[in-house]
Design a protein around this motif. Structure first.
Motif: not given
Length: 130
Positions: A62, A83, A86, A102, A107-108
């Motif tokens: 991330t 950060l 994930l 990013k 996400p992802p």
């Protein structure tokens, strides 16, 4: 209620209560506040096509600093401490496009955010393939 105290404990308690602290005072080390950004850097201006194995655990980067894009290599611990990767487990084997900028809202997985001007005009960090 009577409490039985050993002679040694009684002396320690009375010395602590009566006498001022005579040991050297130990101060905590100075803390350096981090000036590292908690915003991700753009690792790539396009998504990464990957083959995912169902049931396998993945860690998607991330922060954008990983050398193993799009996956985490732990670089966030020193370069982006705010950060975390994930973690996800796909249900079945599949091909997927994982976000490289990013800034995806899903996400992802890539959602096309990399096509926006703020991504396309950004400078990429050195040693990152685009």
């Amino acid at each position: 209620m009577n409490t039985i105290m050993s002679d040694r404990v009684r002396k320690l308690v009375s010395a602590t209560l009566i006498q001022p602290w005579t040991w050297p005072i130990i101060t905590a080390p100075k803390v350096q506040l981090s000036t590292l950004s908690s915003e991700p850097v753009i690792a790539s201006k396009k998504p990464f096509k990957v083959e995912l194995v169902g049931g396998k655990r993945y860690s998607w980067c991330t922060c954008g600093h990983s050398k193993k894009q799009p996956f985490c290599d732990g670089t966030h611990k020193t370069k982006a401490q705010g950060l975390m990767p994930l973690r996800f487990i796909p249900e079945k084997d599949s091909k997927a496009w994982l976000c490289g900028c990013k800034y995806t809202a899903n996400p992802p997985y890539c959602d096309g955010t990399h096509k926006q001007e703020f991504i396309q005009s950004a400078l990429l960090p050195e040693n990152t393939d685009s």
